[in-house]
Enzyme design. Structure first.
Site, PDB file in Angstrom:
ATOM      1  N   LYS A   1      31.982  13.682  59.618  1.00 22.49           N
ATOM      2  CA  LYS A   1      32.275  13.381  61.030  1.00 22.49           C
ATOM      3  C   LYS A   1      30.995  13.431  61.873  1.00 22.49           C
ATOM      4  CE  LYS A   1      36.843  12.989  60.844  1.00 22.49           C
ATOM      5  NZ  LYS A   1      37.515  11.697  61.025  1.00 22.49           N
TER       6      LYS A   1
ATOM      7  N   TYR B   1      34.752  19.551  65.346  1.00 26.00           N
ATOM      8  CA  TYR B   1      33.837  20.281  64.459  1.00 26.00           C
ATOM      9  C   TYR B   1      32.666  19.412  63.998  1.00 26.00           C
ATOM     10  CZ  TYR B   1      37.078  18.455  60.793  1.00 26.00           C
ATOM     11  OH  TYR B   1      37.874  17.680  59.994  1.00 26.00           O
TER      12      TYR B   1
HETATM   13  P1  NAP Z   1      46.512  11.336  58.153  1.00 31.46           P
HETATM   14  O1  NAP Z   1      47.924  11.276  58.608  1.00 31.46           O
HETATM   15  O2  NAP Z   1      46.188  11.996  56.852  1.00 31.46           O
HETATM   16  O3  NAP Z   1      45.963   9.856  58.139  1.00 31.46           O
HETATM   17  C1  NAP Z   1      44.863   9.453  57.409  1.00 31.46           C
HETATM   18  C2  NAP Z   1      45.086   7.986  57.066  1.00 31.46           C
HETATM   19  O4  NAP Z   1      43.936   7.486  56.409  1.00 31.46           O
HETATM   20  C3  NAP Z   1      46.277   7.774  56.138  1.00 31.46           C
HETATM   21  O5  NAP Z   1      47.158   6.824  56.711  1.00 31.46           O
HETATM   22  C4  NAP Z   1      45.653   7.231  54.848  1.00 31.46           C
HETATM   23  O6  NAP Z   1      46.486   6.223  54.286  1.00 31.46           O
HETATM   24  C5  NAP Z   1      44.336   6.638  55.348  1.00 31.46           C
HETATM   25  N1  NAP Z   1      43.315   6.636  54.324  1.00 31.46           N
HETATM   26  C6  NAP Z   1      42.874   7.700  53.582  1.00 31.46           C
HETATM   27  N2  NAP Z   1      41.950   7.273  52.698  1.00 31.46           N
HETATM   28  C7  NAP Z   1      41.797   5.946  52.899  1.00 31.46           C
HETATM   29  C8  NAP Z   1      40.987   4.939  52.282  1.00 31.46           C
HETATM   30  N3  NAP Z   1      40.144   5.234  51.295  1.00 31.46           N
HETATM   31  N4  NAP Z   1      41.099   3.664  52.737  1.00 31.46           N
HETATM   32  C9  NAP Z   1      41.948   3.352  53.734  1.00 31.46           C
HETATM   33  N5  NAP Z   1      42.742   4.252  54.343  1.00 31.46           N
HETATM   34  C10 NAP Z   1      42.663   5.540  53.928  1.00 31.46           C
HETATM   35  O7  NAP Z   1      45.552  12.032  59.223  1.00 31.46           O
HETATM   36  P2  NAP Z   1      45.665  12.277  60.803  1.00 31.46           P
HETATM   37  O8  NAP Z   1      45.894  13.726  60.999  1.00 31.46           O
HETATM   38  O9  NAP Z   1      46.535  11.278  61.453  1.00 31.46           O
HETATM   39  O10 NAP Z   1      44.149  12.019  61.224  1.00 31.46           O
HETATM   40  C11 NAP Z   1      43.703  10.754  61.688  1.00 31.46           C
HETATM   41  C12 NAP Z   1      42.249  10.868  62.118  1.00 31.46           C
HETATM   42  O11 NAP Z   1      42.116  11.867  63.121  1.00 31.46           O
HETATM   43  C13 NAP Z   1      41.300  11.270  61.001  1.00 31.46           C
HETATM   44  O12 NAP Z   1      40.076  10.613  61.169  1.00 31.46           O
HETATM   45  C14 NAP Z   1      41.144  12.774  61.210  1.00 31.46           C
HETATM   46  O13 NAP Z   1      39.947  13.252  60.669  1.00 31.46           O
HETATM   47  C15 NAP Z   1      41.148  12.822  62.716  1.00 31.46           C
HETATM   48  N6  NAP Z   1      41.531  14.137  63.254  1.00 31.46           N
HETATM   49  C16 NAP Z   1      42.793  14.588  63.120  1.00 31.46           C
HETATM   50  C17 NAP Z   1      43.130  15.817  63.656  1.00 31.46           C
HETATM   51  C18 NAP Z   1      44.528  16.382  63.551  1.00 31.46           C
HETATM   52  O14 NAP Z   1      44.751  17.514  63.953  1.00 31.46           O
HETATM   53  N7  NAP Z   1      45.501  15.617  63.056  1.00 31.46           N
HETATM   54  C19 NAP Z   1      42.158  16.593  64.301  1.00 31.46           C
HETATM   55  C20 NAP Z   1      40.870  16.101  64.417  1.00 31.46           C
HETATM   56  C21 NAP Z   1      40.561  14.842  63.900  1.00 31.46           C
HETATM   57  P3  NAP Z   1      46.528   5.938  52.693  1.00 31.46           P
HETATM   58  O15 NAP Z   1      46.710   7.267  52.034  1.00 31.46           O
HETATM   59  O16 NAP Z   1      47.677   5.002  52.530  1.00 31.46           O
HETATM   60  O17 NAP Z   1      45.227   5.281  52.357  1.00 31.46           O
END
Ligand code: NAP
Length: 274
Positions: free
Chosen positions: A160, A145
């Site tokens: 993003k 997106y």
């Molecule tokens: P997730 O499990 O929520 O992981 C996000 C991570 O970022 C968490 O481990 C969190 O750890 C860390 N984080 C958040 N705020 C932070 C900060 N201020 N400083 C340092 N670390 C921070 O998300 P995910 O689904 O695995 O997604 C990972 C990436 O893929 C993201 O960039 C997301 O936008 C992208 N993405 C995911 C999907 C999907 O379907 N899952 C789709 C498209 C894109 P703490 O809370 O410990 O800081």
């Protein structure tokens, strides 16, 4: 079987304590890298290190908020001091929540943009010297997106889009130092967090799957395998690119169906509020 193509390399994964970040950390470690994961919760990155160690790999976790530039600087200095350098930076940390724009506060918008866009700049900028020394690679995790916008996620979509643009600028500016900068745009992926908060709401998963030609949501390993290739020497002339990993959803109406899915989630969120 692994090829150990990252033996003698150090990889730093932001947001490596959960989801895709943890999957990528495990994949790089399985290929021989020393993997440092960072996130705000020390226990989450420690758990990733335990999993890496249990699989026979090397790595450690450090608590670091990517919004805090001086903490990022200290963290990168610690990584270089403990491992000898830095070869790959994966900017994966993100925050996100569903909110129609008319209900989103300026602070809510700022919070997501600061983690995603400022955090990516902070880590990239402060890792420059270390990456320069090793002709390293940057990988930014965006989302499909980034180029369509996303109803219900204006903060994340705008951030993003900024990261995608930043990737292209860095590829242009830092190519002369031998640094490559690329992005991966995942479609909807099963993770612990998304399974609990998004895909299990109503018939969201069913709606999404209908819009994905390959007929399923992604698995973290789908993204991790793409990351391994993009950051490796096999992709040594690939820079400024964004690799979409989404089962062809983005080119076949994924956005439209994603919108329906968000609407379903927003409706459930609304019902829970009242
Ligand atoms: P997730 O499990 O929520 O992981 C996000 C991570 O970022 C968490 O481990 C969190 O750890 C860390 N984080 C958040 N705020 C932070 C900060 N201020 N400083 C340092 N670390 C921070 O998300 P995910 O689904 O695995 O997604 C990972 C990436 O893929 C993201 O960039 C997301 O936008 C992208 N993405 C995911 C999907 C999907 O379907 N899952 C789709 C498209 C894109 P703490 O809370 O410990 O800081």
């Amino acid at each position: 079987m692994t090829t150990q193509r990252y033996a003698d390399k150090t990889v730093l994964v932001t947001g490596g304590g959960s989801g895709l970040g943890r999957a990528m950390a495990l994949a790089f470690a399985a290929e021989g890298a020393a993997v440092v994961t960072i996130g705000r919760r020390q226990e989450a990155v420690d758990r990733t290190s335990e999993l890496i160690a249990a699989a026979g790999g090397r790595g450690f976790g450090l608590s670091c908020d990517v919004r805090d530039a001086s903490r990022v600087e200290e963290t990168i200095a610690a990584v270089v001091a403990r491992t000898g350098g830095l070869d790959v930076l994966v900017n994966n940390a993100a925050g996100n929540f569903i909110a129609p724009s008319e209900q989103l506060s300026p602070n809510g918008f700022k919070a997501v943009v600061e983690i995603v866009l400022m955090g990516t700049f902070n880590c990239s900028r402060l890792a420059f010297d270390a990456l320069c020394a090793r002709k390293g690679a940057i990988l930014n995790i965006v989302a499909t997106y980034a180029w369509t916008g996303e109803p219900g996620a204006i903060h994340s979509a705008a951030a993003k889009a900024g990261v995608l643009n930043l990737t292209q600028t860095l590829a242009g500016e830092w190519g002369r130092y031998g640094i490559r900068a690329n992005a991966i745009a995942p479609g909807p992926i099963h993770t612990e967090g998304t399974d609990k908060n998004l895909w299990s709401v109503g018939d969201v998963e069913k709606q999404l799957v209908r819009s994905i030609p390959l007929g399923r949501l992604g698995e973290p390993g789908d993204v991790a395998r793409a990351a391994l290739w993009l950051c490796s020497d096999e992709a040594r002339w690939v820079s400024g690119a964004c690799l979409t990993v989404d089962g062809a959803a983005a080119v076949h109406g994924g956005s439209l169906n994603f919108r329906k899915a968000w609407d379903a989630m927003a409706a459930v969120a609304g019902e829970q509020k009242h």
